[in-house]
Enzyme design. Structure first.
Site, PDB file in Angstrom:
ATOM      1  N   GLN A  69       6.586   5.863 -28.597  1.00 38.42           N
ATOM      2  CA  GLN A  69       5.930   5.340 -27.392  1.00 38.42           C
ATOM      3  C   GLN A  69       4.563   4.746 -27.709  1.00 38.42           C
ATOM      4  O   GLN A  69       4.091   3.854 -27.015  1.00 38.42           O
ATOM      5  CB  GLN A  69       5.750   6.449 -26.349  1.00 38.42           C
ATOM      6  N   GLY A  96      14.532   4.850 -33.159  1.00 45.45           N
ATOM      7  CA  GLY A  96      13.747   6.072 -33.026  1.00 45.45           C
ATOM      8  C   GLY A  96      14.583   7.328 -33.185  1.00 45.45           C
ATOM      9  O   GLY A  96      14.157   8.295 -33.831  1.00 45.45           O
ATOM     10  N   THR A  97      15.766   7.330 -32.602  1.00 47.52           N
ATOM     11  CA  THR A  97      16.601   8.533 -32.659  1.00 47.52           C
ATOM     12  C   THR A  97      16.979   8.863 -34.103  1.00 47.52           C
ATOM     13  O   THR A  97      16.839  10.002 -34.551  1.00 47.52           O
ATOM     14  CB  THR A  97      17.863   8.336 -31.797  1.00 47.52           C
ATOM     15  N   CYS A 108      16.751   9.178 -20.822  1.00 53.65           N
ATOM     16  CA  CYS A 108      17.784   9.769 -21.654  1.00 53.65           C
ATOM     17  C   CYS A 108      18.508  10.899 -20.947  1.00 53.65           C
ATOM     18  O   CYS A 108      19.627  11.227 -21.283  1.00 53.65           O
ATOM     19  CB  CYS A 108      17.177  10.261 -22.950  1.00 53.65           C
ATOM     20  N   ASN A 142       6.746  10.244 -23.890  1.00 57.01           N
ATOM     21  CA  ASN A 142       7.483   9.153 -23.242  1.00 57.01           C
ATOM     22  C   ASN A 142       7.608   9.314 -21.729  1.00 57.01           C
ATOM     23  O   ASN A 142       7.768   8.345 -21.024  1.00 57.01           O
ATOM     24  CB  ASN A 142       8.876   9.027 -23.862  1.00 57.01           C
ATOM     25  N   HIS A 164      12.360  -1.658 -30.070  1.00 54.80           N
ATOM     26  CA  HIS A 164      12.626  -2.101 -28.683  1.00 54.80           C
ATOM     27  C   HIS A 164      11.618  -1.566 -27.674  1.00 54.80           C
ATOM     28  O   HIS A 164      11.632  -1.971 -26.514  1.00 54.80           O
ATOM     29  CB  HIS A 164      14.062  -1.760 -28.262  1.00 54.80           C
TER      30      HIS A 164
HETATM   31  C1  LIG Z   1      12.715   5.805 -26.981  1.00 56.74           C
HETATM   32  C2  LIG Z   1      12.203   6.970 -27.741  1.00 56.74           C
HETATM   33  C3  LIG Z   1      12.919   7.499 -28.818  1.00 56.74           C
HETATM   34  C4  LIG Z   1      14.282   6.990 -29.209  1.00 56.74           C
HETATM   35  O1  LIG Z   1      14.216   5.718 -29.780  1.00 56.74           O
HETATM   36  P1  LIG Z   1      15.546   4.800 -29.830  1.00 56.74           P
HETATM   37  O2  LIG Z   1      15.157   3.658 -30.692  1.00 56.74           O
HETATM   38  O3  LIG Z   1      15.806   4.395 -28.415  1.00 56.74           O
HETATM   39  O4  LIG Z   1      16.629   5.631 -30.401  1.00 56.74           O
HETATM   40  C5  LIG Z   1      12.368   8.555 -29.521  1.00 56.74           C
HETATM   41  N1  LIG Z   1      11.170   9.057 -29.183  1.00 56.74           N
HETATM   42  C6  LIG Z   1      10.447   8.577 -28.159  1.00 56.74           C
HETATM   43  C7  LIG Z   1       9.114   9.168 -27.853  1.00 56.74           C
HETATM   44  C8  LIG Z   1      10.940   7.516 -27.400  1.00 56.74           C
HETATM   45  O5  LIG Z   1      10.238   7.056 -26.376  1.00 56.74           O
END
Ligand SMILES: *Cc1c(COP(=O)(O)O)cnc(C)c1O
Length: 397
Positions: free
Chosen positions: A179, A71-72, A325, A151, A201
């Site tokens: 999310q 996600g990041t 985070c 999130n 994940h």
């Molecule tokens: C967890 C999350 C991310 C980051 O995703 P990762 O795969 O952990 O880097 C980004 N945006 C939201 C809304 C998240 O919940």
């Protein structure tokens, strides 16, 4: 001691069926899909099938799916890639005030590069105010990013209305669906988005793998340069087992979505109604109805969220305070502050996020423990006014 996991918004365990699908790609089928031989070709087939499957599940074409490290990276790529590719057209970007740090931090980095960023405000429930966002749009606005669901508090955003606003004006619209992907139906045409991210994940897939959907025809910059992987848009040897696992996890999440959502939201509702009835001076954060099935975020007045988290952990119950985070820092969550929560309440906030393997018995055990702990922490807290009665309401049934 039984360990209870109520932190599914931070990460989920890999589903056993997903793990089974992944295993051969660590050993027998280890080929690099970029290789020109039989080993490589077998991996190409697996990655192509994963791409086709994910594309079909979100109404996209396979060529619009780009695999990333999660996600990041997808969020970084979306805003940076779009901002840079359109810099000649304009340098004004809008993101909501409650975006994940992957967006907020990147937007602030882009400010240092000469872009101008507006943070769209939210109401007390964490929902973006569409009229206020509309007022921020300018002739040089090139990008709007609003997450599908938050999130921290689980609030679902009005992305259909925002998508329509952007479409009218030819502004790119990105949604972080990280999310939402395991809980809601995701369709890149309805509402129409130009860019969309998710991460395996968060829906019982492996860590370190995600997707960025890029609408075909869109001009995008790249952030990772290297080999010819992902149609030259994202270099780096393809993470075959993770991609195979993500596709299977996403297929299962979508196939079992309604059943899981009904079950998990029944656990959440049981938890919310007991907490609100049995513990005084508590506020439920987020939208009362428009929220994800798994999320219950509370502010416990006169208590530090961190202390509550540590006490719950000692009792075997895993939750998160603020956002995972930013935990470890004592800054209250930017998202809760953006909702207008006073600092005291933002400091006292704890997120419980439930999953398909949780049980009603775990919910009841957790509420009982939570009552005890809140009572104890308030008795010790200098913040707790002496004139208030430190009491626990009894269960009515
Ligand atoms: C967890 C999350 C991310 C980051 O995703 P990762 O795969 O952990 O880097 C980004 N945006 C939201 C809304 C998240 O919940």
């Amino acid at each position: 001691m039984e360990r209870i996991y109520f932190d599914h918004a931070a990460t989920t365990p890999v589903d056993a069926r997903v793990l089974q699908k992944m295993l051969p790609y660590f050993s027998d089928n280890f080929g690099n899909p970029n290789s020109q031989h039989w080993f490589g070709r077998r991996s190409v087939t697996a990655v192509d099938e994963a791409r086709d499957l994910i594309a079909s599940l979100i109404g996209a074409k396979p060529g619009e799916i780009y695999f990333t490290s999660g996600g990041t990276e997808s969020d970084n790529w979306a805003i940076r890639g779009a901002a840079h590719a359109q810099a000649a057209k304009g340098k004004h970007l809008i993101v909501s005030a409650v975006e994940h740090p992957a967006m907020i931090t990147t937007a602030k980095e882009l400010e240092k590069e000469g872009f101008e960023v507006s943070f769209a405000p939210v109401d007390e429930y964490g929902r973006v105010d569409v009229q206020k966002l509309k007022a921020l749009l300018r002739s040089d606005t090139t990008f709007v990013g609003v997450m599908t669901a938050n999130n921290e508090v689980g609030t679902v955003q009005p992305i259909a209305e925002i998508s329509a606003l952007c479409k009218e004006r030819g502004i790119l619209f990105f949604t972080d669906a990280v999310q939402a992907a395991g809980a809601l139906k995701i369709d890149v045409k309805d509402p129409a988005v130009d860019l969309l991210s998710f991460s395996a994940h968060k829906f019982y897939g492996p860590k370190g793998v995600g997707v960025l959907y890029i609408r075909s025809g869109l001009k995008m910059g790249k952030i990772i340069t290297g080999g010819h992987q992902e149609r030259t848009m994202r270099g780096g040897t393809t993470n075959v087992p993770a991609i195979v696992g993500m596709a299977e996890a996403f297929r299962l999440a979508q196939e079992e979505r309604e059943r899981n959502a009904a079950y998990v939201s029944s656990l959440r509702d049981r938890f919310i109604s007991r907490v609100l009835r049995e513990i005084p001076y508590v506020k439920l954060n987020g939208h009362p109805q428009e929220r994800l099935p798994a999320n219950a975020n509370f502010s416990f007045r006169y208590i530090e969220g961190e202390s509550l988290l540590f006490s719950l952990d000692l009792a075997g119950i895993a939750v998160s305070s603020g956002s995972a985070c930013s935990s470890g820092s004592l800054e209250p969550s930017h998202a809760l502050l953006a909702m207008g929560l006073p600092e005291g309440l933002a400091h006292g906030s704890v997120r419980f996020s439930f999953g398909k393997d949780n049980t009603p018995a775990q919910i009841d055990y957790a509420v009982d423990k939570l009552k005890e702990i809140v009572l104890k922490l308030r008795a010790l807290s200098p913040l707790f006014p002496k004139e208030l009665k430190n009491e626990v309401f009894e269960k009515e049934n």
